[in-house]
Scaffold this motif. Sequence first.
Motif, PDB file in Angstrom:
ATOM      1  N   THR A 210      -0.662  12.676   0.162  1.00 44.56           N
ATOM      2  CA  THR A 210       0.033  13.139  -1.101  1.00 44.56           C
ATOM      3  C   THR A 210       1.491  12.914  -1.413  1.00 44.56           C
ATOM      4  O   THR A 210       2.182  12.584  -0.572  1.00 44.56           O
ATOM      5  CB  THR A 210       0.036  14.867  -0.794  1.00 44.56           C
ATOM      6  N   LEU A 211       1.596  12.778  -2.475  1.00 43.57           N
ATOM      7  CA  LEU A 211       2.989  12.146  -3.079  1.00 43.57           C
ATOM      8  C   LEU A 211       3.689  13.452  -3.773  1.00 43.57           C
ATOM      9  O   LEU A 211       3.203  13.821  -4.729  1.00 43.57           O
ATOM     10  CB  LEU A 211       2.882  10.964  -3.768  1.00 43.57           C
ATOM     11  N   PHE A 212       4.904  13.794  -3.380  1.00 39.45           N
ATOM     12  CA  PHE A 212       5.655  14.748  -3.972  1.00 39.45           C
ATOM     13  C   PHE A 212       7.208  14.342  -4.492  1.00 39.45           C
ATOM     14  O   PHE A 212       7.645  13.270  -4.038  1.00 39.45           O
ATOM     15  CB  PHE A 212       5.853  15.771  -2.884  1.00 39.45           C
ATOM     16  N   CYS A 213       7.468  15.056  -5.465  1.00 44.38           N
ATOM     17  CA  CYS A 213       9.110  14.816  -6.273  1.00 44.38           C
ATOM     18  C   CYS A 213       9.784  15.366  -5.051  1.00 44.38           C
ATOM     19  O   CYS A 213       9.598  16.613  -4.787  1.00 44.38           O
ATOM     20  CB  CYS A 213       9.215  15.367  -7.319  1.00 44.38           C
ATOM     21  N   ALA A 214      10.961  14.782  -4.761  1.00 47.76           N
ATOM     22  CA  ALA A 214      11.602  15.352  -3.587  1.00 47.76           C
ATOM     23  C   ALA A 214      12.396  16.458  -3.892  1.00 47.76           C
ATOM     24  O   ALA A 214      12.815  17.397  -3.432  1.00 47.76           O
ATOM     25  CB  ALA A 214      12.722  14.277  -2.885  1.00 47.76           C
TER      26      ALA A 214
ATOM     27  N   THR B 229       3.814  18.206  -6.998  1.00 50.12           N
ATOM     28  CA  THR B 229       2.867  17.046  -6.612  1.00 50.12           C
ATOM     29  C   THR B 229       2.850  15.938  -7.639  1.00 50.12           C
ATOM     30  O   THR B 229       2.419  16.105  -9.028  1.00 50.12           O
ATOM     31  CB  THR B 229       1.354  17.545  -6.452  1.00 50.12           C
ATOM     32  N   LEU B 230       3.033  14.559  -7.195  1.00 52.70           N
ATOM     33  CA  LEU B 230       3.013  13.561  -8.146  1.00 52.70           C
ATOM     34  C   LEU B 230       1.669  12.757  -8.092  1.00 52.70           C
ATOM     35  O   LEU B 230       1.172  12.098  -9.241  1.00 52.70           O
ATOM     36  CB  LEU B 230       4.076  12.495  -8.052  1.00 52.70           C
TER      37      LEU B 230
ATOM     38  N   GLY C   2      14.577  10.850  -5.153  1.00 43.27           N
ATOM     39  CA  GLY C   2      13.246  10.075  -4.532  1.00 43.27           C
ATOM     40  C   GLY C   2      12.160  11.058  -4.524  1.00 43.27           C
ATOM     41  O   GLY C   2      11.878  11.878  -5.239  1.00 43.27           O
ATOM     42  N   VAL C   3      11.229  10.482  -3.605  1.00 43.81           N
ATOM     43  CA  VAL C   3       9.834  10.961  -3.515  1.00 43.81           C
ATOM     44  C   VAL C   3       9.609  11.317  -1.811  1.00 43.81           C
ATOM     45  O   VAL C   3      10.396  10.908  -1.045  1.00 43.81           O
ATOM     46  CB  VAL C   3       8.784  10.213  -3.850  1.00 43.81           C
TER      47      VAL C   3
END
Length: 329
Positions: free
Chosen positions: A146-150, A155-156, A314-315
């Motif tokens: 899972t990719l998130f916006c820091a 959730t991206l 970042g992410v």
Amino acid sequence: MTSAAGTAGGNGAPVRRVLVLMNPGAGRRSVLHTTRRRLQQHGDPQVELLIPDPSDQTEQLAQAQAAVGQGVDAVVVCGGDGMVSLGAHLVARQGVPLGIVPTGSGNDFARACGIPRRYTAALNRVLEALKQPELPVRGVDALRLTLFCAESGATLSGPKWVANSVNIGFDAQVNQRANAQRRVPRKLRYLTALVREVPHFHAEEFVLQAEAGVAERHASSLVCIQNGSSIGGGIPLAPTARVDDGWAEVSHIEPLSRAGLVALFPLLMLRMHRLLRPLTTRRVRHLRVEVPGQVPVFADGDELHSGHGAGAAGVVVEVELIPGALLLL
């Protein structure tokens, strides 16, 4: 194994429904045409092949999702690691076997699983498996990403199933450059991109948190989370990694000079890891990585985050190893 659709063939036996996905951009078109013909001439009246048109990948995915929703007995993918990742996303934890016919330039997951990389041998193995009264399968692990916006925590991307590896930093930037080199022969793109990326590359600072442990800050050239042992078409970055041992292996490489970067992958190919003091590898089941905004993130050779437009924050990449998530033919 009975058909998920429950239909019957001419002799009253259940029909086995098999979804076949192809990547027209992987391998020579003649190989893809031959593969399609061999599958269509399979000759078993109890096997129904569902082959969406691969020329429109969005439509192919929509048809694939619909077919899996209606019920299939197996999914066969013909392509590279990206197509394997697509197949994994369709069948992970669904109890539907995945067959792989490697026709890509890397085929690292096929290599890790012991699948023949000569497409004719791999195709023959899949066809033979489909003829069996009960499909022969083997359980292997997969990564759930899972990719998130820091900055916002939104959730991206994901959750996404990844078969072989998640690549962050130098290797991802090489992949990014390789994908843009359309005029370079496919087999040479990674090597050419590697040479061209070195003069422009500089290490970044990442924050890694394994399991529920303490977050660690590292200046690194790359961070790579692997289920299989190799990346980049056979580079054994984590030679002890196994696809069925219930562990992922995370490698990070401390900042290297340009000469060190040039020497890195040849030394890895020669399995001279002991000479690479900046290389650290450890086993994990769960990893959280804070990635600077300008650093790309790739998974199974496909770009998840370009490294542009994420802002300074970042992410965050969160990866979990799920044992036995995939059934392989």
